[in-house]
Motif scaffolding. Structure first.
Motif, PDB file in Angstrom:
ATOM      1  N   SER A  70       0.828  -1.208   0.000  1.00 21.03           N
ATOM      2  CA  SER A  70       0.000   0.000   0.000  1.00 21.03           C
ATOM      3  C   SER A  70       0.862   1.258   0.000  1.00 21.03           C
ATOM      4  CB  SER A  70      -0.927  -0.009   1.225  1.00 21.03           C
ATOM      5  OG  SER A  70      -1.807  -1.116   1.192  1.00 21.03           O
ATOM      6  N   MET A  71       1.959   1.233   0.746  1.00 23.62           N
ATOM      7  CA  MET A  71       2.854   2.384   0.758  1.00 23.62           C
ATOM      8  C   MET A  71       3.463   2.618  -0.617  1.00 23.62           C
ATOM      9  SD  MET A  71       4.794   1.780   4.429  1.00 23.62           S
ATOM     10  CE  MET A  71       5.997   3.058   4.064  1.00 23.62           C
ATOM     11  N   CYS A  72       3.827   1.551  -1.316  1.00 19.39           N
ATOM     12  CA  CYS A  72       4.381   1.700  -2.662  1.00 19.39           C
ATOM     13  C   CYS A  72       3.339   2.280  -3.614  1.00 19.39           C
ATOM     14  CB  CYS A  72       4.867   0.349  -3.177  1.00 19.39           C
ATOM     15  SG  CYS A  72       6.296  -0.310  -2.291  1.00 19.39           S
ATOM     16  N   LEU A  73       2.085   1.827  -3.492  1.00 17.68           N
ATOM     17  CA  LEU A  73       1.027   2.343  -4.347  1.00 17.68           C
ATOM     18  C   LEU A  73       0.743   3.812  -4.050  1.00 17.68           C
ATOM     19  CD1 LEU A  73      -1.472  -0.665  -4.407  1.00 17.68           C
ATOM     20  CD2 LEU A  73       0.124   0.054  -6.200  1.00 17.68           C
ATOM     21  N   LEU A  74       0.738   4.170  -2.777  1.00 17.06           N
ATOM     22  CA  LEU A  74       0.510   5.568  -2.416  1.00 17.06           C
ATOM     23  C   LEU A  74       1.643   6.457  -2.906  1.00 17.06           C
ATOM     24  CD1 LEU A  74      -0.893   5.203   1.213  1.00 17.06           C
ATOM     25  CD2 LEU A  74      -2.149   5.861  -0.844  1.00 17.06           C
ATOM     26  N   PHE A  75       2.866   5.947  -2.835  1.00 18.74           N
ATOM     27  CA  PHE A  75       4.008   6.699  -3.361  1.00 18.74           C
ATOM     28  C   PHE A  75       3.861   6.908  -4.871  1.00 18.74           C
ATOM     29  CE2 PHE A  75       8.353   6.738  -5.148  1.00 18.74           C
ATOM     30  CZ  PHE A  75       8.828   7.887  -4.527  1.00 18.74           C
ATOM     31  N   THR A  76       3.395   5.873  -5.564  1.00 11.45           N
ATOM     32  CA  THR A  76       3.154   5.996  -7.003  1.00 11.45           C
ATOM     33  C   THR A  76       2.067   7.011  -7.294  1.00 11.45           C
ATOM     34  OG1 THR A  76       3.785   3.672  -7.286  1.00 11.45           O
ATOM     35  CG2 THR A  76       2.570   4.715  -9.091  1.00 11.45           C
ATOM     36  N   LEU A  77       1.004   7.005  -6.494  1.00  9.83           N
ATOM     37  CA  LEU A  77      -0.074   7.974  -6.670  1.00  9.83           C
ATOM     38  C   LEU A  77       0.425   9.403  -6.490  1.00  9.83           C
ATOM     39  CD1 LEU A  77      -3.066   6.237  -4.837  1.00  9.83           C
ATOM     40  CD2 LEU A  77      -2.873   6.724  -7.278  1.00  9.83           C
ATOM     41  N   GLU A  78       1.309   9.611  -5.525  1.00  7.69           N
ATOM     42  CA  GLU A  78       1.842  10.952  -5.295  1.00  7.69           C
ATOM     43  C   GLU A  78       2.698  11.404  -6.469  1.00  7.69           C
ATOM     44  OE1 GLU A  78       2.750  14.592  -3.510  1.00  7.69           O
ATOM     45  OE2 GLU A  78       1.150  13.124  -3.185  1.00  7.69           O
ATOM     46  N   LEU A  79       3.483  10.498  -7.030  1.00 11.55           N
ATOM     47  CA  LEU A  79       4.277  10.843  -8.208  1.00 11.55           C
ATOM     48  C   LEU A  79       3.377  11.199  -9.388  1.00 11.55           C
ATOM     49  CD1 LEU A  79       7.132   8.158  -8.108  1.00 11.55           C
ATOM     50  CD2 LEU A  79       7.239  10.547  -7.395  1.00 11.55           C
ATOM     51  N   LEU A  80       2.300  10.445  -9.553  1.00 16.80           N
ATOM     52  CA  LEU A  80       1.370  10.737 -10.640  1.00 16.80           C
ATOM     53  C   LEU A  80       0.666  12.065 -10.424  1.00 16.80           C
ATOM     54  CD1 LEU A  80      -0.196   7.199 -11.172  1.00 16.80           C
ATOM     55  CD2 LEU A  80       1.355   8.399 -12.710  1.00 16.80           C
ATOM     56  N   ARG A  81       0.337  12.358  -9.166  1.00 13.54           N
ATOM     57  CA  ARG A  81      -0.330  13.628  -8.876  1.00 13.54           C
ATOM     58  C   ARG A  81       0.579  14.802  -9.211  1.00 13.54           C
ATOM     59  NH1 ARG A  81      -0.489  17.465  -5.152  1.00 13.54           N
ATOM     60  NH2 ARG A  81       1.227  16.492  -4.004  1.00 13.54           N
ATOM     61  N   ARG A  82       1.843  14.701  -8.842  1.00 16.76           N
ATOM     62  CA  ARG A  82       2.776  15.781  -9.147  1.00 16.76           C
ATOM     63  C   ARG A  82       3.013  15.909 -10.639  1.00 16.76           C
ATOM     64  NH1 ARG A  82       7.320  16.497  -4.505  1.00 16.76           N
ATOM     65  NH2 ARG A  82       5.979  16.173  -2.696  1.00 16.76           N
ATOM     66  N   ARG A  83       3.064  14.782 -11.335  1.00 17.34           N
ATOM     67  CA  ARG A  83       3.226  14.847 -12.792  1.00 17.34           C
ATOM     68  C   ARG A  83       2.018  15.503 -13.432  1.00 17.34           C
ATOM     69  NH1 ARG A  83       1.807  11.732 -17.229  1.00 17.34           N
ATOM     70  NH2 ARG A  83       3.317  11.749 -18.952  1.00 17.34           N
ATOM     71  N   ASN A  84       0.841  15.188 -12.931  1.00 22.60           N
ATOM     72  CA  ASN A  84      -0.369  15.790 -13.469  1.00 22.60           C
ATOM     73  C   ASN A  84      -0.385  17.294 -13.243  1.00 22.60           C
ATOM     74  OD1 ASN A  84      -2.927  15.856 -14.675  1.00 22.60           O
ATOM     75  ND2 ASN A  84      -3.951  15.635 -12.704  1.00 22.60           N
ATOM     76  N   GLU A  85       0.075  17.725 -12.078  1.00 27.12           N
ATOM     77  CA  GLU A  85       0.121  19.156 -11.786  1.00 27.12           C
ATOM     78  C   GLU A  85       1.132  19.869 -12.675  1.00 27.12           C
ATOM     79  OE1 GLU A  85       0.901  19.543  -7.663  1.00 27.12           O
ATOM     80  OE2 GLU A  85      -1.189  19.191  -7.058  1.00 27.12           O
ATOM     81  N   ARG A  86       2.266  19.222 -12.948  1.00 29.76           N
ATOM     82  CA  ARG A  86       3.252  19.824 -13.840  1.00 29.76           C
ATOM     83  C   ARG A  86       2.714  19.947 -15.260  1.00 29.76           C
ATOM     84  NH1 ARG A  86       6.914  16.438 -11.017  1.00 29.76           N
ATOM     85  NH2 ARG A  86       6.864  14.963 -12.746  1.00 29.76           N
ATOM     86  N   MET A  87       1.967  18.938 -15.700  1.00 26.94           N
ATOM     87  CA  MET A  87       1.406  18.969 -17.053  1.00 26.94           C
ATOM     88  C   MET A  87       0.352  20.069 -17.186  1.00 26.94           C
ATOM     89  SD  MET A  87       1.007  14.913 -17.964  1.00 26.94           S
ATOM     90  CE  MET A  87       0.275  15.310 -19.556  1.00 26.94           C
ATOM     91  N   ARG A  88      -0.348  20.349 -16.081  1.00 31.92           N
ATOM     92  CA  ARG A  88      -1.382  21.381 -16.116  1.00 31.92           C
ATOM     93  C   ARG A  88      -0.830  22.757 -15.771  1.00 31.92           C
ATOM     94  NH1 ARG A  88      -5.979  18.960 -12.350  1.00 31.92           N
ATOM     95  NH2 ARG A  88      -6.799  21.062 -12.674  1.00 31.92           N
ATOM     96  N   GLY A  89       0.484  22.845 -15.494  1.00 32.95           N
ATOM     97  CA  GLY A  89       1.108  24.127 -15.227  1.00 32.95           C
ATOM     98  C   GLY A  89       0.916  24.618 -13.812  1.00 32.95           C
ATOM     99  N   ILE A  90       0.488  23.732 -12.882  1.00 31.95           N
ATOM    100  CA  ILE A  90       0.278  24.163 -11.497  1.00 31.95           C
ATOM    101  C   ILE A  90       1.596  24.223 -10.746  1.00 31.95           C
ATOM    102  CG2 ILE A  90      -0.874  23.580  -9.321  1.00 31.95           C
ATOM    103  CD1 ILE A  90      -3.059  22.261 -10.928  1.00 31.95           C
ATOM    104  N   ARG A  91       2.497  23.265 -11.055  1.00 34.14           N
ATOM    105  CA  ARG A  91       3.801  23.223 -10.400  1.00 34.14           C
ATOM    106  C   ARG A  91       4.869  23.482 -11.464  1.00 34.14           C
ATOM    107  NH1 ARG A  91       3.914  20.193  -5.480  1.00 34.14           N
ATOM    108  NH2 ARG A  91       6.098  19.776  -5.890  1.00 34.14           N
ATOM    109  N   GLU A  92       5.922  24.173 -11.044  1.00 36.61           N
ATOM    110  CA  GLU A  92       7.010  24.450 -11.963  1.00 36.61           C
ATOM    111  C   GLU A  92       8.031  23.340 -11.984  1.00 36.61           C
ATOM    112  OE1 GLU A  92       8.663  28.164 -10.904  1.00 36.61           O
ATOM    113  OE2 GLU A  92       6.898  29.346 -11.443  1.00 36.61           O
ATOM    114  N   THR A  93       8.182  22.649 -10.842  1.00 38.59           N
ATOM    115  CA  THR A  93       9.178  21.570 -10.777  1.00 38.59           C
ATOM    116  C   THR A  93       8.557  20.378 -10.145  1.00 38.59           C
ATOM    117  OG1 THR A  93       9.970  22.398  -8.630  1.00 38.59           O
ATOM    118  CG2 THR A  93      11.089  23.170 -10.608  1.00 38.59           C
TER     119      THR A  93
END
Length: 284
Positions: free
Chosen positions: A261-284
């Motif tokens: 579950s921890m590995c899956l949650l870590f993956t979800l967090e990486l996907l969330r940050r990637r999604n934010e970068r693609m939408r221009g919410i995060r710069e890095t």
């Protein structure tokens, strides 16, 4: 998290540190039960308590016996196989249906969007025991009770709302001008879907799929109603083990599931940050 500014008032300083203490206490309250399970899973004795040897950090008090039992016991291995197969196919179904539903709900011309959305997420709102009882009577009448297909469909129904919500949230920031531009350049609707829409919503789709997989993998109530012994999953095996024969193997399995579950949650967090970068919410 922003640091405390030097011009902060005494009240702001008190709240600044109090807030962090409160967060630490809440985190401890949530995580401590999981921390206790890990050392108990290495207990050399068939107990759910810390022995004197364990408290004294004596190596004789620790053992991998319960992990060995999990890896060699045919009942546990059958439960693992059922959980993986059922969760995999349920995730495929729920991801496909949930993504299509989210794409339809994102269109402004969609009639009765609020009503349809409420119906789609109702499995998350309705008490699980009610859904399980309803599925039991329905599947019994059509001959799906006690079959793998019945359990897969039941878990797909439980996982679809998570896909709908995550993909819908991803589509909130979607620029429909990209679709118009693709159409104006001569792309067919199918080409536009796979070349424009899918790459942009992929993080949300994968996140929803992971939520659906976790929901199916950890679910026990519905499978008790809809399934039979042949569909016994890991949660069912753990539930039966607590009722019939208490064994620390349950703690070993719980430790492994916590790690997964921890590995899956870590993956979800990486996907969330990637999604934010693609939408221009995060710069890095």
């Amino acid at each position: 998290m922003a640091a405390l500014p030097p011009y902060a008032s005494p009240v702001e300083r008190v709240w600044y540190y109090s807030f962090r203490v409160i967060c630490a206490l809440i985190l401890f309250f949530l995580v401590f039960p999981l921390i206790v399970i890990v050392p108990l899973s290495f207990n050399a004795e068939p107990f759910f308590t810390f022995t004197d040897e364990m408290m004294a950090l004596d190596p004789a008090g620790y053992s991998l016996e319960w992990y060995r039992d999990f890896l060699t016991n045919p009942n546990w291995q059958g439960a693992v196989w059922n959980s993986v197969v059922i969760a995999f196919f349920a995730t495929l179904i729920s991801t496909s249906l949930g993504t299509l539903a989210a794409l339809g709900l994102s269109r402004p011309v969609m009639p009765f969007r609020t009503l349809v959305m409420s119906l789609l997420i109702s499995p998350m709102i309705v008490p699980l025991i009610i859904s399980a009882a309803g599925m039991f009577f329905f599947y019994s009448s059509i001959g799906l009770q006690g079959t793998h297909i019945g359990v897969i469909l039941a878990h797909a129904a439980l996982g679809t709302p998570f896909v709908v919500i995550t993909v819908t949230a991803t589509l909130v920031g979607f620029d429909n001008n990209l679709i118009r531009a693709s159409s104006s350049l001569g792309a067919t609707p199918v080409t536009t879907f796979f070349k424009v829409i899918v790459p942009l919503i992929t993080p949300g789709v994968i996140s929803g799929a992971l939520f659906a997989f976790i929901t199916s993998f950890d679910e026990v109530v519905v499978v008790l109603f809809v399934g039979s012994f042949d569909q016994r999953t890991i949660p069912w095996q753990m539930f039966s083990g607590i009722r019939e024969q208490i064994s620390p193997t349950i703690l070993a399995v719980a430790t492994l599931l916590t790690f997964v579950s921890m590995c899956l949650l870590f993956t979800l967090e990486l996907l969330r940050r990637r999604n934010e970068r693609m939408r221009g919410i995060r710069e890095t």
